[in-house]
Design an enzyme around this catalytic site. Sequence first.
Site, mmCIF file in Angstrom:
data_model
loop_
_atom_site.group_PDB
_atom_site.id
_atom_site.type_symbol
_atom_site.label_atom_id
_atom_site.label_comp_id
_atom_site.label_asym_id
_atom_site.label_seq_id
_atom_site.Cartn_x
_atom_site.Cartn_y
_atom_site.Cartn_z
ATOM 1 C CG HIS A 166 58.806 -26.558 89.405
ATOM 2 N ND1 HIS A 166 60.288 -26.334 90.378
ATOM 3 C CD2 HIS A 166 59.738 -27.151 88.145
ATOM 4 C CE1 HIS A 166 61.219 -26.925 89.844
ATOM 5 N NE2 HIS A 166 61.137 -26.975 88.328
ATOM 6 C CG ASN A 206 64.632 -25.532 88.879
ATOM 7 O OD1 ASN A 206 64.009 -26.133 89.643
ATOM 8 N ND2 ASN A 206 64.297 -26.323 87.359
ATOM 9 C CB CYS A 244 60.731 -30.012 89.547
ATOM 10 S SG CYS A 244 62.758 -30.094 88.738
HETATM 11 N N1 ACO Z 1 74.782 -19.086 77.992
HETATM 12 C C1 ACO Z 1 74.922 -18.771 76.841
HETATM 13 N N2 ACO Z 1 74.635 -19.495 75.702
HETATM 14 C C2 ACO Z 1 73.971 -20.679 75.798
HETATM 15 C C3 ACO Z 1 73.898 -21.005 77.261
HETATM 16 C C4 ACO Z 1 74.293 -20.272 78.372
HETATM 17 N N3 ACO Z 1 74.026 -20.603 79.662
HETATM 18 N N4 ACO Z 1 73.106 -22.273 77.228
HETATM 19 C C5 ACO Z 1 72.788 -22.523 76.074
HETATM 20 N N5 ACO Z 1 73.270 -21.565 75.118
HETATM 21 C C6 ACO Z 1 73.504 -21.164 73.758
HETATM 22 C C7 ACO Z 1 73.267 -22.712 72.929
HETATM 23 O O1 ACO Z 1 74.638 -23.324 72.949
HETATM 24 C C8 ACO Z 1 72.765 -22.066 71.526
HETATM 25 O O2 ACO Z 1 73.799 -21.746 70.965
HETATM 26 P P1 ACO Z 1 73.829 -22.263 69.339
HETATM 27 O O3 ACO Z 1 72.488 -21.622 68.865
HETATM 28 O O4 ACO Z 1 75.134 -21.493 68.879
HETATM 29 O O5 ACO Z 1 73.774 -23.622 69.191
HETATM 30 C C9 ACO Z 1 71.796 -21.152 72.085
HETATM 31 O O6 ACO Z 1 72.068 -20.907 73.331
HETATM 32 C C10 ACO Z 1 70.483 -21.819 71.989
HETATM 33 O O7 ACO Z 1 70.154 -22.860 72.992
HETATM 34 P P2 ACO Z 1 68.943 -23.486 73.169
HETATM 35 O O8 ACO Z 1 69.272 -24.742 74.158
HETATM 36 O O9 ACO Z 1 68.062 -23.863 72.014
HETATM 37 O O10 ACO Z 1 68.240 -22.388 74.215
HETATM 38 P P3 ACO Z 1 66.725 -22.157 74.312
HETATM 39 O O11 ACO Z 1 66.270 -21.044 73.901
HETATM 40 O O12 ACO Z 1 65.973 -23.473 74.194
HETATM 41 O O13 ACO Z 1 66.769 -22.075 75.909
HETATM 42 C C11 ACO Z 1 66.583 -23.122 78.111
HETATM 43 C C12 ACO Z 1 67.486 -23.044 76.814
HETATM 44 C C13 ACO Z 1 66.522 -21.620 78.851
HETATM 45 C C14 ACO Z 1 66.804 -24.179 78.924
HETATM 46 C C15 ACO Z 1 65.128 -23.223 77.466
HETATM 47 O O14 ACO Z 1 65.004 -24.632 76.640
HETATM 48 C C16 ACO Z 1 64.197 -23.679 78.479
HETATM 49 O O15 ACO Z 1 63.624 -22.683 79.109
HETATM 50 N N6 ACO Z 1 63.536 -24.932 78.810
HETATM 51 C C17 ACO Z 1 62.733 -25.254 79.805
HETATM 52 C C18 ACO Z 1 63.519 -26.042 80.857
HETATM 53 C C19 ACO Z 1 63.846 -25.734 81.896
HETATM 54 O O16 ACO Z 1 63.383 -24.543 82.405
HETATM 55 N N7 ACO Z 1 64.100 -26.603 82.621
HETATM 56 C C20 ACO Z 1 64.652 -26.449 83.937
HETATM 57 C C21 ACO Z 1 64.686 -27.740 84.664
HETATM 58 S S1 ACO Z 1 63.329 -28.715 84.115
HETATM 59 C C22 ACO Z 1 62.077 -28.497 85.232
HETATM 60 O O17 ACO Z 1 62.402 -27.942 86.486
HETATM 61 C C23 ACO Z 1 60.859 -28.835 84.901
#
Ligand code: ACO
Length: 324
Positions: free
Chosen positions: A251, A281, A118
């Site tokens: 990004h 993304n 990215c």
């Molecule tokens: N739909 C519904 N529920 C979901 C989904 C989904 N698509 N994905 C995960 N969950 C659930 C999980 O199973 C978990 O459930 P549980 O509590 O019963 O175990 C719950 O949601 C929380 O999961 P987390 O992974 O802890 O969710 P989080 O709040 O961290 O959000 C996310 C995930 C959006 C990916 C977040 O970590 C984030 O924004 N990270 C930044 C990374 C990013 O944006 N990466 C993109 C690519 S990297 C880059 O481009 C640099």
Amino acid sequence: MQYAVIAGTGSFLPPRSVSNDELAADLAARGVETSDEWIVTRTGIRQRHLAERGVRTSELATRAAFAALENAGAKAEEVDLIILATSTPDFVFPSTACLVQANIGAANAAAFDVQAVCSGFVYALSTADAFIRAGRARCALVIGAEVFSSILDWSDRGTCVLFGDGAGAVVLRAAEQPGVLAAHLQADGSQSKILCAAGNVAYGEVFGDPFLRMDGQAVFKQAVTLLDRSARIVCEQAGISLADIDWMVPHQANVRILTMLARKLGVPLERVVVTLDKHANTSAASVPLALDTARRDGRIQPGQHVLLQGVGGGFTWGSVLVRM
Ligand code: ACO
């Protein structure tokens, strides 16, 4: 001394746009549960464009390249350098840049790919700027293009809802006054496991895991901290203050990352270009896609200071500060 200026931009999205509700219905049919509400509140994403199976990165990149050349009023024969950033190349080799070079008829260009996930577009832009400053090129085409849907595990709801496909391109020309004012690139390979697609094909077999895997919370923390630091470095290099930045084009990973970053830097959210709601993304394509969108809708104007920022797998990150 010659400098590099942005002479034109272009982009291309595959025609099929898929809303969160449509994606959720599709995934439900495969036994994977998600919802528009979860995706919007956690990420800000409302839809993404997905390429039909079999569409290659070079096809999207070629369309974006033609659009950027037209916008710059440049002919393909003038282009003497093509740098294409992608993590989803058509082949191991030839490079996707070479395929684009042939497609657009850039008979006088050198061409190669850059792989910094990215951050790929800011890596490629900074490299093209260095070629122009060194007098080794006068008209460079810099492209970020991905068919990221091809490396997603559609049974992993934590990643498959986050990404889209697309391409963006910029024409950089040599000039007497600088358009590219400063650049900063950095990497930390010890963090490679928080975001990777750690499989490959060798001896005709797939080794490892070819799908994208991510520790979302670790990526979140790294992205905010490193982009904050990188923004301050390029502003210091260029001798301008954060208050002088007219537009941030970071990004497009997650609206919560962008909000937190803008708050840390003291840049009002109204000056942050956000396209992830429509594009999701698109990895290396996200920054040039957002830049082209904001130029074409009239937000970004000539003479303005624009901060372009990438962060992603590797771990890699960087910034390019430009005067448009
Ligand atoms: N739909 C519904 N529920 C979901 C989904 C989904 N698509 N994905 C995960 N969950 C659930 C999980 O199973 C978990 O459930 P549980 O509590 O019963 O175990 C719950 O949601 C929380 O999961 P987390 O992974 O802890 O969710 P989080 O709040 O961290 O959000 C996310 C995930 C959006 C990916 C977040 O970590 C984030 O924004 N990270 C930044 C990374 C990013 O944006 N990466 C993109 C690519 S990297 C880059 O481009 C640099």
